[in-house]
Design a protein around this motif. Structure first.
Motif, short mmCIF file in Angstrom:
data_model
loop_
_atom_site.label_atom_id
_atom_site.label_comp_id
_atom_site.label_asym_id
_atom_site.label_seq_id
_atom_site.Cartn_x
_atom_site.Cartn_y
_atom_site.Cartn_z
N LYS A 1 0.83 -1.21 0.00
CA LYS A 1 0.00 0.00 0.00
C LYS A 1 0.87 1.26 0.00
O LYS A 1 0.53 2.27 -0.62
CB LYS A 1 -0.92 0.00 1.23
CG LYS A 1 -2.06 -1.02 1.15
CD LYS A 1 -2.98 -0.69 -0.01
CE LYS A 1 -3.97 -1.80 -0.30
NZ LYS A 1 -4.69 -1.57 -1.57
N GLU B 1 2.00 1.84 -3.48
CA GLU B 1 0.90 2.42 -4.26
C GLU B 1 0.77 3.90 -3.98
O GLU B 1 0.56 4.72 -4.88
CB GLU B 1 -0.41 1.70 -3.95
CG GLU B 1 -0.54 0.33 -4.58
CD GLU B 1 -1.88 -0.31 -4.26
OE1 GLU B 1 -2.89 0.42 -4.17
OE2 GLU B 1 -1.93 -1.54 -4.09
N GLN B 2 0.89 4.24 -2.70
CA GLN B 2 0.78 5.65 -2.31
C GLN B 2 1.90 6.48 -2.93
O GLN B 2 1.67 7.60 -3.39
CB GLN B 2 0.82 5.75 -0.77
CG GLN B 2 0.51 7.13 -0.22
CD GLN B 2 -0.89 7.60 -0.60
OE1 GLN B 2 -1.82 6.79 -0.74
NE2 GLN B 2 -1.06 8.90 -0.80
N SER B 3 3.12 5.91 -2.97
CA SER B 3 4.25 6.62 -3.58
C SER B 3 3.97 6.89 -5.05
O SER B 3 4.26 7.98 -5.57
CB SER B 3 5.54 5.79 -3.45
OG SER B 3 5.85 5.58 -2.09
N TRP B 4 3.41 5.92 -5.74
CA TRP B 4 3.09 6.10 -7.16
C TRP B 4 1.97 7.12 -7.35
O TRP B 4 2.00 7.92 -8.28
CB TRP B 4 2.70 4.76 -7.80
CG TRP B 4 3.90 3.94 -8.23
CD1 TRP B 4 4.46 2.91 -7.56
CD2 TRP B 4 4.68 4.12 -9.42
NE1 TRP B 4 5.56 2.43 -8.23
CE2 TRP B 4 5.71 3.16 -9.40
CE3 TRP B 4 4.61 5.01 -10.50
CZ2 TRP B 4 6.65 3.04 -10.40
CZ3 TRP B 4 5.55 4.89 -11.52
CH2 TRP B 4 6.56 3.93 -11.47
N ASN B 5 0.97 7.09 -6.44
CA ASN B 5 -0.13 8.06 -6.56
C ASN B 5 0.36 9.49 -6.38
O ASN B 5 -0.12 10.43 -7.04
CB ASN B 5 -1.23 7.74 -5.54
CG ASN B 5 -2.02 6.49 -5.93
OD1 ASN B 5 -2.16 6.21 -7.12
ND2 ASN B 5 -2.49 5.74 -4.94
N ILE B 6 1.35 9.67 -5.46
CA ILE B 6 1.94 10.99 -5.27
C ILE B 6 2.66 11.42 -6.55
O ILE B 6 2.55 12.57 -7.00
CB ILE B 6 2.92 10.98 -4.07
CG1 ILE B 6 2.14 10.77 -2.75
CG2 ILE B 6 3.74 12.27 -4.02
CD1 ILE B 6 3.02 10.47 -1.56
N PHE C 1 2.00 10.38 -9.59
CA PHE C 1 0.98 10.68 -10.61
C PHE C 1 0.41 12.09 -10.41
O PHE C 1 0.16 12.81 -11.38
CB PHE C 1 -0.16 9.67 -10.57
CG PHE C 1 0.22 8.28 -11.01
CD1 PHE C 1 1.19 8.08 -11.98
CD2 PHE C 1 -0.39 7.15 -10.44
CE1 PHE C 1 1.54 6.80 -12.39
CE2 PHE C 1 -0.04 5.88 -10.84
CZ PHE C 1 0.94 5.69 -11.82
N ALA C 2 0.21 12.45 -9.16
CA ALA C 2 -0.36 13.78 -8.87
C ALA C 2 0.57 14.89 -9.34
O ALA C 2 0.13 15.94 -9.81
CB ALA C 2 -0.62 13.90 -7.37
N ARG D 1 -0.51 11.27 -15.16
CA ARG D 1 -0.72 9.82 -15.27
C ARG D 1 -1.12 9.50 -16.72
O ARG D 1 -1.85 10.24 -17.36
CB ARG D 1 -1.82 9.37 -14.32
CG ARG D 1 -2.02 7.86 -14.27
CD ARG D 1 -2.90 7.48 -13.09
NE ARG D 1 -2.98 6.05 -12.90
CZ ARG D 1 -3.49 5.46 -11.81
NH1 ARG D 1 -3.98 6.21 -10.82
NH2 ARG D 1 -3.52 4.14 -11.71
N LEU E 1 -0.81 -1.85 -10.10
CA LEU E 1 -0.43 -0.90 -11.15
C LEU E 1 0.47 -1.52 -12.21
O LEU E 1 0.79 -0.89 -13.22
CB LEU E 1 0.32 0.30 -10.53
CG LEU E 1 -0.48 1.18 -9.57
CD1 LEU E 1 0.43 2.22 -8.94
CD2 LEU E 1 -1.63 1.86 -10.31
#
Length: 1120
Positions: A455, A458-463, A465-466, A470, A492
């Motif tokens: 998780k 995933e959070q690192s990737w979401n940051i 992407f932001a 993306r 992902l």
């Protein structure tokens, strides 16, 4: 040729030139030393040396014409010629067309301007039909003239470019000119009377590299047929080397590797190759590889600019690269920032009004990119808007496009409708979810430490992407690389694999393609589908997804669809292992496009008959081992060990040797960094096990050490349950030594070997491809020679030389006769003997060079009949075994064998009556006549023809190669007894007359010519009398006496009477009963004549014949 008018100072030039002719306006001069007995002494030698070094054909050509301006030492050079005949044509033209006009002008200046304008006009007119299209057409025309003059190659041989350089002959450098043409590397030098002329065909080069040592500071090493050549002192050595590399690889692809070349229409015609075209092509290939774009993309423009990076708040300086369908940006430091913008994603392109010269590109998803400091930014904006308009009608993005009302007549609606229909129809069969989400859904209720780490990833990737965006147009930076090294999160993985591999672009521009291919390929049955079925249950059998029909069916559909899409690859082992892993993390359609990206772009030529791509990368790997782990290569001197161990690493991206939970991390890095990631990891693994490998005493021990290491590799962060993890199932006994985490191993490989650049790998791949393909060709040759040597008396060395000549003759046809109807391109999937075959025209050329009977007047007819005799399966082609069997009889056969060959040439199916269309040419056959007569065959029943063709070539009769048929054919050949002379058919009268003519022609020019003519006259007379006595019921005395009388009286064919009585009165043959001879009769009669026996048993200098053929092969095609 006419030259662009240039000033010449005549005062100094008179030392090197002699006046031949002159008038009031023009002077014709001859180069000192040319056309003089003894070459003009020392002056001639010095002039010749100067000519070889200087960069101007105007100075080199032995004749020139100057336009003279009265009362001035400055003249204008306007023409040059390689010989007197050529320069006199120009001189005569000037006298007839220019001299009459010049007196009307008032001033000398007007005369000079008129002459200059006229000459430039003539050059422009010539240029329309010339190959000279380079940066400086005038200089190129001069170089082209010198190239043609020095080497005399056929007109179709296209000069690409030329360079001044030194060729090292021993320890002495010889200054001269290097010419690069479509098929040859040529060098010419003339120094103090010593001429060096070198011609090397590109297809003969096995090594091409840049080297540097104490004596040769930066030189190019060329290895051809075991000989090394060194060239140095280039002005632009990198540019020269790149072009040489491209031309060599182009020739190798065209001649040896046709299965990949077929997909390359750009280089289909060698006459279209230019220096600029090759450079553009190299840039496009580099551009496509770097940004993972489709092969069809061509780099159109490059602009230096800066891109605003919003999350770092600075302008990254770099280059904007534009192709037909993409705008890409890479910073000066390639890892700092990369962006790919497909035109299909672009909504608007604007420019700013301030001084920043900025271009703003807005794309879907409310994102905009600002490029500043762009030169000619207003023109660029106009071009991009035009391209963007074209792109919007060409593509249609379904997932992000705003829905259009049903009233719209936009053609893209049809694409969307068709795509959605296909999706609905196939949704019942195609998997729309990755298999991992079906067979291993993440349980959020039981969050253990591994799930928490997942998780966090995933959070690192979401940051990321932001901040970076993306999708296909996200910023790719060092941060994204670091996250990939740590391992992409399970949820992902499929999305990011699609993104980094470029497969997302293929899928976006081909909506519905996969569903259509699946529908078309369902139910097909061929060799590929049989192999796929055989391997389905062996693809990750331990994973539950492939223990069920869901996974197996998806795997079958993807592999079958790809085999249908690309039949040249079809299916190759290792594709099943790779595809099964792709299906775990990507949807079925995405897995298909990922497979396309891997097979056709990222691992080129890996999955074909000879796995050339994998062998090339293994050679690259060996080179990197020598560079980075020298102590290992000192201990394990046999580099084939590394090849045998690492082949599965490259073919399966380590999936076959590492536990699945660790292997997927390797695949993450591969999709991000390409083959570089696999090479780096391979080096890191050898480095990690260096001490153990150095302690090993043999290869088996080293393999065991590496296998134990792979068993110990784990992925401590993997969220997969222990039942799916292969690494956790290893027993404690086996895993008593230290465990290695895959993330640490990948990070270490990046830190230690991250300095290896993609450009270096590309260059090493090109170098290694030459070596690999030439090694495979050498293997083919050795196998052919081993088979052929069992049936002939020629030595292995002689066979080797003959094979080289045979193959070279075939290649000459490919060089300059691209559309020849009978020629078959090299097919490496065929048996060794069938890979290279020649037609009748090529056989005739070789027959003229090699046959001891080639001095005969009717040599073309003999060559034709020999070819027809050897062409047993009537496909108008013969292989090396058939070719060498005939040459062997001519060289080493006994009297009986040679006579039997001649006898067979004069009876069907070899013999056919040759009627010459053009009697003025004598017995010489044109290419059209030769082709026509070689295709004339004795008619057979249809079913017999079909059976014969199947027997002669087992692969033609069925959908796949029939191994049993090959074994049966081989046994037939092995146990085939020598032809019984009693089984040979009888020779009729017209055939016997031609047989006698042939013998007479063979004896012409022999020291014992007279006695041979008398002997054959006696034999002919005897045979006719025997036939007369043998036929008691008929008494054709008139014919027998007529023929024997003319033969005996003439003592040979020099009088031309042998056939005259028959030719003048052909009714004799029709009225008299037919007579014929058996081979035994002819043999017995000829054996009674010692002169005839001596002639056929006379030893032949095979070595001299072969050497003469090797030197004549190219010379016969040149104008020298």
């Amino acid at each position: 040729m006419w030259l662009k008018p240039e000033e010449v100072l005549l005062k100094n030039a008179l030392k090197l030139w002699l006046m031949e002719r002159s008038n009031d306006y023009f002077v014709l001069q001859r180069r000192r030393g040319y056309g003089e007995e003894g070459g003009g002494g020392l002056t001639g030698l010095l002039v010749g040396t100067l000519d070889s070094v200087l960069d101007s054909t105007a100075k080199v050509a032995p004749f020139r014409i100057l336009h003279q301006t009265p009362d001035s030492q400055v003249y204008l050079s306007i023409a040059c010629g390689a010989n007197r005949e050529e320069i006199m044509k120009h001189w005569d033209w000037l006298e007839q067309n220019i001299m009459k006009t010049l007196p009307v002008f008032d001033s000398n200046e007007d005369i000079t301007n008129f002459v200059q304008g006229k000459i430039r006009g003539l050059i422009a007119e010539e240029g329309k039909h010339s190959f000279a299209k380079e940066d400086d057409p005038e200089k190129f025309r001069e170089a082209l003239l010198k190239f043609e003059k020095c080497f005399g190659l056929p007109e179709q041989e296209k000069l690409v470019t030329y360079y001044s350089c030194s060729y090292w002959k021993g320890r002495v450098p010889c200054q001269g000119w290097l010419y690069l043409s479509t098929n040859f590397l040529s060098f010419y030098s003339f120094l103090l009377g010593s001429e060096i002329k070198l011609i090397i065909s590109w297809d003969a080069i096995s090594k091409l590299e840049k080297i540097s040592n104490v004596i040769l500071t930066e030189s190019i090493h060329v290895c051809s047929q075991g000989e090394s050549h060194y060239f140095s002192m280039f002005l632009h050595i990198d540019q020269t080397y790149l072009l040489m590399e491209q031309l060599a690889n182009y020739a190798i692809k065209r001649l040896f590797d046709k299965e990949t070349f077929d997909d390359d229409p750009v280089l289909d015609d060698p006459l279209q190759i230019t220096k600029r075209g090759l450079e553009d092509r190299a840039h496009s290939e580099q551009f496509n590889a770097f940004f993972r774009l489709p092969k069809e993309e061509t780099l159109k423009e490059v602009h230096e600019c800066s891109l605003w990076v919003p999350f770092s708040r600075f302008n990254a300086h770099g280059k904007m690269c534009i192709s037909e369908n993409y705008i890409c940006f890479t910073s000066q430091d390639g890892n700092l920032c990369n962006v790919i913008i497909p035109f299909r994603e672009v909504l608007a392109i604007d420019k700013t009004n301030d001084s920043s010269k900025s271009v703003i590109i807005s794309i879907k998803g409310k994102t905009a990119f600002r490029f500043s400091e762009v030169k000619d930014f207003e023109q660029l904006v106009a071009k991009l808007r035009l391209k963007c308009g074209a792109a919007s009608t060409q593509y249609h993005d379904i997932s992000t496009e705003v829905p259009i009302s049903s009233d719209s007549s936009d053609p893209s609606d049809n694409i969307e409708e068709r795509y959605l229909t296909c999706q609905r129809e196939c949704s019942k069969t195609l998997n729309t979810e990755a298999l991992m989400t079906v067979f291993h859904p993440q349980n959020l209720e039981t969050l253990n430490s591994k799930m928490l780490k997942e998780k966090m990833k995933e959070q690192s990737w979401n940051i990321l992407f932001a901040e970076c965006g993306r999708g296909v147009s996200m910023f790719r930076t060092n941060r994204s690389r670091d996250l990939v090294i740590r391992g992409i999160p399970e949820t992902l993985r499929g999305e990011l694999w699609m993104l980094f591999s470029g497969a997302v672009n293929d899928m976006a521009v081909n909506p519905g393609y996969y569903a259509e291919v699946v529908e078309q390929s369902v139910g097909t049955c061929n060799l590929a589908t049989e192999e796929i079925e055989h391997d389905l249950r062996r693809s990750l059998p331990e994973h539950p997804a492939f223990q069920s029909d869901t996974g197996i069916s998806a795997l079958r559909r993807v592999l079958t669809a790809y085999a249908y899409r690309n039949p040249k690859i079809g299916y190759c082992q290792a594709m099943n292992i790779l595809t099964s892993v792709l299906l775990l993390y990507a949807k079925e359609e995405e897995a298909f496009w990922l497979l396309v990206a891997v097979c056709e772009r990222m691992l080129p030529d890996y999955f074909n008959h000879r796995i050339i791509g994998a062998l090339v990368d293994q050679a690259v790997f060996e080179e990197l081992i020598r560079d980075h782990l020298p102590q290992l290569t000192e201990h394990i001197t046999d580099m084939t060990f590394f090849s045998s161990v690492s082949l599965s690493w490259f073919l399966t991206l380590f999936i076959s040797v590492l536990p699945i939970e660790s292997a997927v991390n390797v695949v993450d890095c591969f999709f991000y960094d390409g083959i570089k990631a696999i090479l780096q990891l391979g080096l890191a693994i050898l480095d990690y096990n260096l001490d153990k490998l150095l302690a090993c005493k043999d290869d088996a021990e080293a393999v065991t050490a590496l296998n134990r290491f792979f068993d110990s590799v784990t992925n401590k962060d993997s969220p997969l349950p222990s039942t799916l993890q292969q690494g956790s199932n290893v027993s404690d006994e086996k895993s008593s030594h230290i465990r290695v985490d895959i993330t640490d191993l990948i990070r270490e490989s990046n830190e230690k070997y991250g300095s290896i650049h993609c450009e270096d790998i590309h260059s090493m791949r090109c170098r290694s491809r030459l070596y690999v393909i030439q090694t495979l060709e050498e293997t083919t040759k050795q196998n052919v020679l081993r088979v052929v040597s069992q049936d002939v008396k020629l030595s292995l060395h002689e066979l080797d030389e003959l094979y080289v000549i045979f193959k070279k003759e075939l290649f000459f046809s490919y060089y300059w006769c691209l559309s020849y109807p009978v020629l078959k391109h090299h097919d490496p999937s065929l048996p060794y003997l069938e890979q290279y075959q020649i037609d009748c025209q090529q056989f005739r050329v070789l027959y003229h060079f090699l046959s001891p009977w080639a001095h005969s007047e009717n040599r073309d007819s003999l060559a034709l009949w020999t070819f027809r005799l050897l062409d047993e399966n009537s496909d108008c082609l013969i292989n090396f075994k058939e070719f060498s069997s005939a040459i062997d009889i001519m060289y080493n056969g006994s009297f009986t064998e040679k006579l039997k060959l001649l006898f067979k040439l004069h009876i069907p199916p070899a013999y056919t009556e040759v009627k010459f269309k053009d009697p003025s040419k004598g017995d010489e056959l044109s290419e059209e006549e030769l082709l026509y007569f070689s295709q004339l065959h004795v008619s057979k029943p249809a079913n017999e023809k079909e059976a014969g063709s199947v027997k002669s070539s087992p692969e033609k009769g069925k959908g796949k190669v029939d191994i049993q048929a090959y074994i049966s054919q081989w046994q037939d050949e092995l146990f085939k007894k020598e032809d019984n002379i009693k089984d040979l058919p009888r020779m009729n009268q017209s055939q016997f007359i031609q047989f006698s003519k042939t013998l007479y022609n063979l004896f012409h020019g022999d020291p014992e010519e007279e006695s041979l003519y008398q002997a054959i006259a006696v034999v002919t007379s005897l045979l006719l009398r025997m036939e007369e006595v043998g036929r008691k019921l008929h008494s054709p005395t008139s014919l027998a006496k007529g023929l024997s009388g003319t033969v005996c009286a003439s003592g040979g064919p020099s009088e031309g009477k042998t056939e005259s009585s028959l030719d003048k009165d052909p009714s004799l043959l029709k009225e008299e009963p037919q007579w014929s001879f058996a081979f035994e009769q002819i043999l017995a009669s000829l054996l009674n004549e010692p002169a005839l026996v001596r002639f056929f048993e006379k030893p032949i200098d095979v070595k001299a014949k072969i050497e003469n053929a090797k030197t004549s092969q190219l010379c016969s095609r040149t104008k020298m």
